[in-house]
Design a protein around this motif. Structure first.
Motif, PDB file in Angstrom:
ATOM      1  N   SER A   1       4.229   3.586  -3.393  1.00 39.73           N
ATOM      2  CA  SER A   1       4.019   3.903  -4.806  1.00 39.73           C
ATOM      3  C   SER A   1       4.471   5.315  -5.157  1.00 39.73           C
ATOM      4  O   SER A   1       4.804   5.600  -6.302  1.00 39.73           O
ATOM      5  CB  SER A   1       2.540   3.762  -5.161  1.00 39.73           C
TER       6      SER A   1
ATOM      7  N   SER B   1       7.099   6.795  -4.459  1.00 39.83           N
ATOM      8  CA  SER B   1       8.542   7.056  -4.410  1.00 39.83           C
ATOM      9  C   SER B   1       9.119   7.601  -5.720  1.00 39.83           C
ATOM     10  O   SER B   1       9.945   8.503  -5.697  1.00 39.83           O
ATOM     11  CB  SER B   1       9.304   5.817  -3.934  1.00 39.83           C
ATOM     12  N   LEU B   2       8.666   7.077  -6.862  1.00 39.20           N
ATOM     13  CA  LEU B   2       9.221   7.595  -8.118  1.00 39.20           C
ATOM     14  C   LEU B   2       8.855   9.071  -8.321  1.00 39.20           C
ATOM     15  O   LEU B   2       9.688   9.883  -8.726  1.00 39.20           O
ATOM     16  CB  LEU B   2       8.724   6.769  -9.324  1.00 39.20           C
ATOM     17  N   MET B   3       7.614   9.400  -8.013  1.00 37.16           N
ATOM     18  CA  MET B   3       7.182  10.793  -8.178  1.00 37.16           C
ATOM     19  C   MET B   3       7.922  11.697  -7.182  1.00 37.16           C
ATOM     20  O   MET B   3       8.257  12.839  -7.503  1.00 37.16           O
ATOM     21  CB  MET B   3       5.662  10.899  -7.986  1.00 37.16           C
TER      22      MET B   3
END
Ligand SMILES: Cc1cc2nc3c(=O)[nH]c(=O)nc-3n(C[C@H](O)[C@H](O)[C@H](O)COP(=O)(O)O)c2cc1C
Ligand code: SF4
Ligand code: FES
Lengths: 161, 474
Positions: free
Chosen positions: A25, A27-29
């Motif tokens: 989860s 990864s985007l941040m």
């Protein structure tokens, strides 16, 4: 080629992982933080991120290619994003985009990202920035501007030094 | 006289109002949370007695609150679908993706009154036994993400978040998750995938209803920013009193984003159904009318995905008379009350409550081309009808706005749109085909005239020249 990141950034990333029950989860941040720091997301950065989050590189690569805000190459030092969508178009965003393109010798018919020869400015059309009542709106890096006339645009460019 | 009713926006824009915790508390902030904690003990769902959280859920159901994100689904009902027996954790996600073109209401709350959202979220989480929640904020709000991060830290420092909140036995953490420029992340199952660190490919329903199989395959509530803010006021006022605001089945207040060619575009909060579309556009308390010398051509009533209304369009609506009998009345588009049910009855929707006004200076083909380009850019690409169809429609409209239209393009567009809607995984299929269906049907003469004019002009050109230059395609 190895990839190293500053200790403070790595600490920030380690903290981000704790926000989620599953590492993936984050990864985007991660990609946001990496792009903010390096200006773009290199192949090495993707591989590093994948290893850090116990994923395959493809799991990160597919994000970088899917989400419009991520880029694999450096863009201009100042990134100008003009809203293209209807309310802003009605308020004259086409004219604004053209104004920037002409200033930097870019093609005003192209909607995607283009960078000036000196690498200082990149210009692109983006979709609705959720401020449709004050169009045309734009962003210059992280700063947001409303009701941008051509003369206001020139003033904004003055601050990009 | 039609007026704003500022419940959510009460303090926003008031002189001296700032977005920090102290200012919020000075204005009565976090009182609703205290009240929520006092509504009863937090006993286990099987404990027999009605627990505090259960009471809050009942209050929200009683309030009639409908989701402010797009579909207008009852918030209380949505909460009642949550699988509470699975033994898995329940998650809550605030949808702060605000990406439906025309909409700019959540931005106001996030930037100017973040604690109102956080208070609404804490109450909603408490009511639903949620201990971990996220705010999914669109990537283009970097400053908004920083403001929320600071607000969350302030709340945590005051023990409004974290362990044993305000001395209760309730724990909650809220984190921020940033999107990265994809509209489809606003669709709740796409959003969930994105929060799991994947491409935002929407999930098929059934079986993936978030209330049962949401984030990490656990029961999950996804609510819009504004919806969650209303929860705070519902707890403050009580469900029955809140339901007195607005109109039956369309209760409460709602923030309308008004943009396009009016004198005073902006965000206006109204009691749902108490103000008409015409008043929103023309009344001095709202849009203040069209620009001088212009005439109304069309409006999009609920965000770019909503079907367009043509100026002068009339609708037959069923109305309950004083004697309780249902009668049919004819209503002009401008006299439609701005609410969920009236707009649906008129064949469109109030969607994200964003009105885009177009006057007679607008080329309707160009307006649709603009929207279709948006949808072609934003399709996630999973379903063939949506991925290909949105691109075909955009290409045809690009041709039409670059002097290469054909008379039959109008029917061609309708045909494509009809073959997308109802054949896709998520409602984006409808979102991209409804503008095309409604624009082309309601302004068919203009589409055909434009195509026919291009066709005859290009025929002359073709006989005098051998080749026709192709239009610049992107
Ligand atoms: C293509 C598409 C885009 C959407 N975008 C948003 C959005 O930006 N913000 C939002 O709150 N809801 C959006 N929605 C609606 C959400 O799927 C979901 O219904 C909503 O967040 C639920 O919250 P509510 O019940 O409080 O309205 C979108 C739906 C679709 C199909
Ligand atoms: S309808 Fe479009 S956006 Fe939705 S899942 Fe299918 S391809 Fe993706
Ligand atoms: S259309 Fe430009 S901000 Fe929405």
């Amino acid at each position: 080629m190895s990839f190293t990141i500053p200790i403070e950034l790595e600490a920030e990333l380690n903290e981000l992982v704790t926000h989620y029950p599953q590492k993936r989860s984050a990864s985007l941040m991660f990609l946001h933080a990496i792009q903010e720091h390096f200006g773009y997301i290199s192949k090495e950065a993707m591989e590093w991120t994948a290893a850090k989050l116990e994923l395959s590189p493809i799991n990160i690569y597919e994000l970088v290619t899917f989400y419009p805000m991520f880029r694999q190459e450096p863009a201009g030092k100042y990134q100008i994003k003009v809203c293209r969508t209807l309310s802003c178009a009605l308020a004259g965003s086409g004219k604004l985009h053209k104004h920037f393109c002409e200033k930097f010798g870019l093609d005003s018919h192209a909607h995607g990202v283009q960078t000036s020869k000196d690498g200082e400015f990149s210009v692109e059309f983006v979709e609705c920035l959720a401020s449709c009542g004050t169009g045309p709106v734009m962003m210059c890096n992280e700063d947001f501007y409303e009701a941008v006339s051509n003369s206001k645009a020139d003033e904004i460019l003055q601050t990009c030094k | 006289m039609p007026q704003q009713y500022r419940l959510i926006l009460k303090n926003i824009d008031a002189p001296g109002y700032t977005n920090d915790l102290d200012c919020y508390v000075r204005h009565g902030g976090y009182e609703a949370l205290k009240k929520a904690f006092e509504m009863g003990p937090r006993v286990s769902p099987d404990g027999g007695t009605v627990s505090g959280p259960e009471k809050i859920r009942k209050t929200v159901l009683e309030s009639g609150l409908r989701g402010r994100g797009g579909a207008g689904f009852s918030a209380g009902l949505k909460w009642s679908f949550v699988d509470r027996k699975s033994g898995k954790p329940i998650y809550l996600i605030c949808n702060a993706d605000e990406s439906e073109p025309g909409t700019f209401k959540d931005r106001q709350i996030i930037y100017k009154d973040p604690h109102q959202l956080i208070e609404g979220m804490i109450i909603s989480c408490y009511a639903n036994d949620v201990h971990l929640a996220y705010i999914y904020i669109r990537g283009e709000f970097p400053e908004g993400a920083r403001i929320l991060k600071r607000a969350l830290a302030e709340a945590k420092a005051k023990n409004l978040l974290g362990k044993k909140i305000l001395g209760s036995d309730y724990d909650l953490e809220i984190y921020i998750h940033r999107g990265a420029g994809a509209y489809i992340c606003g669709e709740e199952t796409g959003l969930i995938e994105s929060l799991e660190g994947k491409r935002a490919y929407p999930r098929i329903k059934p079986p993936y209803f978030p209330a049962i199989l949401g984030l990490y395959m656990c029961p999950t509530i996804v609510n819009n920013v504004e919806t969650l803010c209303h929860v705070r006021h519902i707890v403050n006022m009580g469900g029955a009193d809140y339901a007195k605001l607005g109109t039956p089945n369309n209760t409460g207040t709602r923030i309308v984003s008004l943009s396009g060619q009016v004198k005073k575009p902006g965000y206006y909060e109204i009691e749902v159904g108490k103000v008409t579309i015409g008043e929103l556009i023309n009344h001095e308390n709202f849009g203040g009318g069209l620009l001088d010398g212009r005439k109304l051509k069309a409006i999009i009533p609920g965000g770019s995905s909503a079907k367009v209304f043509k100026a002068g369009e009339k609708f037959k609506l069923k109305k309950k008379g004083a004697d309780g009998q249902m009668t049919t009345v004819e209503v002009d588009m401008l006299d439609l009350p701005y609410d969920f049910d009236s707009l649906q009855a008129a064949g469109s929707m109030s969607g994200s409550s964003a009105i885009i006004v177009m006057d007679d200076s607008v080329d309707i083909v160009e307006a649709l081309a603009n929207l279709s380009e948006f949808y072609a850019h934003e399709s996630c690409g999973q379903c063939t009808p949506c991925r290909e169809g949105s691109l075909w429609m955009s290409k045809a409209l690009h041709r039409m706005t670059h002097g290469e239209g054909r008379k039959q393009d109008a029917d061609y567009l309708l045909n494509i749109a009809q073959n997308i809607q109802g054949r896709t995984i998520c409602a984006f299929g409808e979102a991209c085909s409804w503008p095309v269906l409604s624009f082309v049907k309601k302004f068919k003469d203009e589409f055909e005239a434009k195509g026919a004019a291009d066709e005859s002009r290009n025929k002359v050109a073709a006989t005098s020249k051998v080749t026709i230059a192709a239009s610049p395609q992107r």
